[in-house]
Motif scaffolding. Sequence first.
Motif, PDB file in Angstrom:
ATOM      1  N   ARG A  33       0.765  -1.343  -0.053  1.00  0.00           N
ATOM      2  CA  ARG A  33      -0.003   0.069  -0.043  1.00  0.00           C
ATOM      3  C   ARG A  33       0.832   1.190   0.014  1.00  0.00           C
ATOM      4  O   ARG A  33       1.947   1.499   0.858  1.00  0.00           O
ATOM      5  N   PRO A  63      -0.018   5.076   0.346  1.00  0.00           N
ATOM      6  CA  PRO A  63      -1.373   5.729   0.545  1.00  0.00           C
ATOM      7  C   PRO A  63      -1.354   6.909  -0.371  1.00  0.00           C
ATOM      8  O   PRO A  63      -2.827   7.480  -0.764  1.00  0.00           O
ATOM      9  N   SER A  64      -0.440   7.671  -0.734  1.00  0.00           N
ATOM     10  CA  SER A  64      -0.423   8.845  -1.436  1.00  0.00           C
ATOM     11  C   SER A  64      -0.524   8.623  -3.028  1.00  0.00           C
ATOM     12  O   SER A  64      -1.023   9.478  -3.807  1.00  0.00           O
ATOM     13  N   SER A  65      -0.520   7.503  -3.258  1.00  0.00           N
ATOM     14  CA  SER A  65      -0.917   6.933  -4.842  1.00  0.00           C
ATOM     15  C   SER A  65      -1.703   5.867  -4.776  1.00  0.00           C
ATOM     16  O   SER A  65      -0.997   4.706  -5.270  1.00  0.00           O
ATOM     17  N   PRO A  66      -2.987   5.420  -4.165  1.00  0.00           N
ATOM     18  CA  PRO A  66      -3.501   4.369  -4.499  1.00  0.00           C
ATOM     19  C   PRO A  66      -3.805   3.922  -5.747  1.00  0.00           C
ATOM     20  O   PRO A  66      -4.038   4.401  -6.601  1.00  0.00           O
ATOM     21  N   GLY A  67      -3.715   2.587  -6.092  1.00  0.00           N
ATOM     22  CA  GLY A  67      -4.064   2.112  -7.260  1.00  0.00           C
ATOM     23  C   GLY A  67      -2.974   1.968  -8.224  1.00  0.00           C
ATOM     24  O   GLY A  67      -2.962   1.274  -9.064  1.00  0.00           O
TER      25      GLY A  67
END
Length: 343
Positions: A97, A99-103
């Motif tokens: 993960r 968090p600042s660039s999910p996906g």
Amino acid sequence: MHTLTPPAHCTFDPDDWLRLARQWHPVARACDITGAPAKAVLLDEQLVIYRIHGKVVVARDVCPHRGVPLTLGFHDEEGIICPYHGLRFGEEGRCNRIPSSPGQPVPAKLNLISYQAEERFGLIWVCMAPDAEQPAPLPTMPHWDDAGFQQINCPGFDVNGFAGRQVEGFLDVAHFAWVHTATFADASNQVVPAYNPVETASGFTVDYWSTVSNFAADSPQQAPEGFEWLRRFEMHLPFTATLTIHFPGEARLVIMNAASPVSARKTRMFAPIARNFDLHVPIEDVHAFNLRVFEEDRLMVETQRPERLPLDLTLEAHIPADRSSIAYRRGLKRMGFGEFFLV
Ligand code: FES
Ligand SMILES: [Fe+2]
């Protein structure tokens, strides 16, 4: 794969460090590792230990993003989370993960540098640099899995000295009458009967027969008159020794002295114990007694000079009772360790 090199400020000679990194060393009690990131230091390397879906992960305690220690972080169901930007690491130390660039797909470079780890004898063992051609075997422990035996694991404790000095002290039978009289030994029983270490694939074994009792000094229990006690030592080089004490009858006490080399000057001790008697005695009492015995050794081990263990036998004086110490130093020398172990 990364190339393994000694950490900065390594206290070992680099060749000795690599030799040690190929072996298994304990780093924690299995029962102390939950999901949360736990800290350990092995061979001067800072480690983070955590569990994910029951499986233990041991990795370098450095976030691959900006170098913050993961042991400052916390955990959720899917892994441990770095406190700085929230990167999360799960199974086998893989980043799962950002968090600042999910996906976004996660590049492999963001995975933790993790090490081979095994759970055995209630401990987490780590081999940092397994030798593909000759993988080191884990130490063995008699009776740990036998029916009728209770498994006990004392909390780890720290010794300010070199693991080699501590282990040699554990193998030493001449110091009982001088150091351990408050716990089990007899100050008037000082003679060390002859014994002979026998070389094995991973070290040596010793059958040591004497009349030194192993009942606690304040115990009402006594061995029958003239009883001969057998203490069988099994040395697994470099730093794990297991002692099986044959009490009267079928009673057996097995103590593993598993010394973890935090650095060349610091050691973390683990002591798995298996026994088939006194099963009603509270485990805390066993911890306390065992700790007292180890504490009796502390002053000697922490003040010996040189701190290192001289493998050249001409550098210290020896007495006939030292056959195990000599076998130990020879075994380490056979493994290729340098004369001095410390730099
Ligand atoms: S330093 Fe760990 S997430 Fe940035
Ligand atoms: Fe001792």
